[in-house]
Write an enzyme that holds these catalytic residues in place. Structure first.
Site, PDB file in Angstrom:
ATOM      1  N   ASP A  16       0.169  11.163  -3.592  1.00 44.27           N
ATOM      2  CA  ASP A  16       1.033  10.701  -4.698  1.00 44.27           C
ATOM      3  C   ASP A  16       0.044  10.085  -5.474  1.00 44.27           C
ATOM      4  O   ASP A  16      -0.170   8.697  -5.258  1.00 44.27           O
ATOM      5  CB  ASP A  16       1.978   9.848  -4.313  1.00 44.27           C
ATOM      6  N   GLU A  76       1.701  15.587  -5.940  1.00 41.64           N
ATOM      7  CA  GLU A  76       3.043  15.281  -7.117  1.00 41.64           C
ATOM      8  C   GLU A  76       2.333  15.637  -8.362  1.00 41.64           C
ATOM      9  O   GLU A  76       1.487  14.980  -8.733  1.00 41.64           O
ATOM     10  CB  GLU A  76       3.806  14.118  -6.799  1.00 41.64           C
ATOM     11  N   ASP A 148       4.208   4.273  -2.435  1.00 41.36           N
ATOM     12  CA  ASP A 148       3.302   5.522  -2.551  1.00 41.36           C
ATOM     13  C   ASP A 148       3.044   6.260  -1.665  1.00 41.36           C
ATOM     14  O   ASP A 148       3.125   7.400  -1.453  1.00 41.36           O
ATOM     15  CB  ASP A 148       2.018   4.691  -3.459  1.00 41.36           C
TER      16      ASP A 148
END
Length: 174
Positions: A16, A76, A148
Site C-alpha cells: 500500500d 494498490e 497501511d
C-alpha cells in the site's frame, strides 16, 4: 482415479504505497488457504527531501523482499483526488513500490482500492475498520501495526484471490 493438482504455496507481497507510510504485508496462498507471514510499514521521516524519502521507501521494500522472499507482488493503485500535487507525489511512491519487486524479477499486479475492499469485505466502499475486522477472520494471526500494513495485507489477499483468473486470461491472450 485422478490425482489432485500439485499445489505449491505462493508467497505474496502486498504493498500500500504512500510517502509518509508505505504498508507491506506478506501472506502465503495455497489453494483457498491463506497464511499470515508478516507485515509492517516503511516510514521515511517527513523532514527528508522527496528524493530521499523515495530512496528510503525503496530501501525498506528491498529489505522486505530480501527478508521474506516473495514469489509475486501486488500494489494498490492510486486514486486521483482534488490535490493534483499530492496525487503526483503519491504516484511517485507507487512507482517505487512497483519498481522494488520488479528489480528482483517479480511480477507486479495492480488492484484498484475498490476491488481490494470488495474482495476482502464484500463491499467496494468499505472503511478501514471493516477491512481490519475481516483481516482478523481471514488471517487470525495477523496484528497489523498500522492501517497501511492492514491495507497491504488486503492487497495481498486480493492478489491471492485474483491471480488464478488473471493467469488463465493471460494464457489465452486476453
Amino acid at each position: 482415479m485422478t490425482q489432485p493438482p500439485n499445489r505449491q504455496p505462493v508467497r505474496i507481497l502486498g504493498i500500500d504505497p504512500g510517502l509518509r507510510r508505505t504498508g507491506w504485508g506478506v501472506i502465503e496462498s495455497e489453494g483457498n488457504r491463506l497464511v499470515f507471514i508478516g507485515c509492517g510499514s516503511v516510514e521515511p521521516p517527513d523532514t527528508l527531501p522527496l528524493a530521499e524519502r523515495l530512496l528510503a521507501i525503496h530501501r525498506g521494500l528491498a529489505k522486505v523482499l530480501a527478508d521474506f522472499a516473495p514469489d509475486e507482488a501486488a500494489v494498490e493503485q492510486t486514486f486521483v483526488n482534488k490535490d493534483a500535487g499530492a496525487t503526483l507525489k503519491l504516484g511517485q511512491a507507487r512507482g517505487v513500490a512497483m519498481l522494488a519487486p520488479a528489480m528482483v524479477g517479480l511480477s507486479v499486479a495492480e488492484y484498484a482500492p475498490n476491488l481490494v475492499k470488495k474482495t476482502v469485505v464484500g463491499a467496494g466502499h468499505a472503511d478501514k475498520n471493516q477491512i481490519q475486522m475481516m483481516l482478523k477472520i481471514l488471517l487470525p494471526k495477523a496484528e497489523p501495526p498500522s492501517a497501511d500494513a492492514a491495507d497491504a495485507l488486503a492487497v495481498a489477499i486480493t492478489h491471492a484471490h485474483h491471480r488464478v483468473a488473471a493467469a488463465r486470461l493471460k494464457a489465452v491472450g486476453a
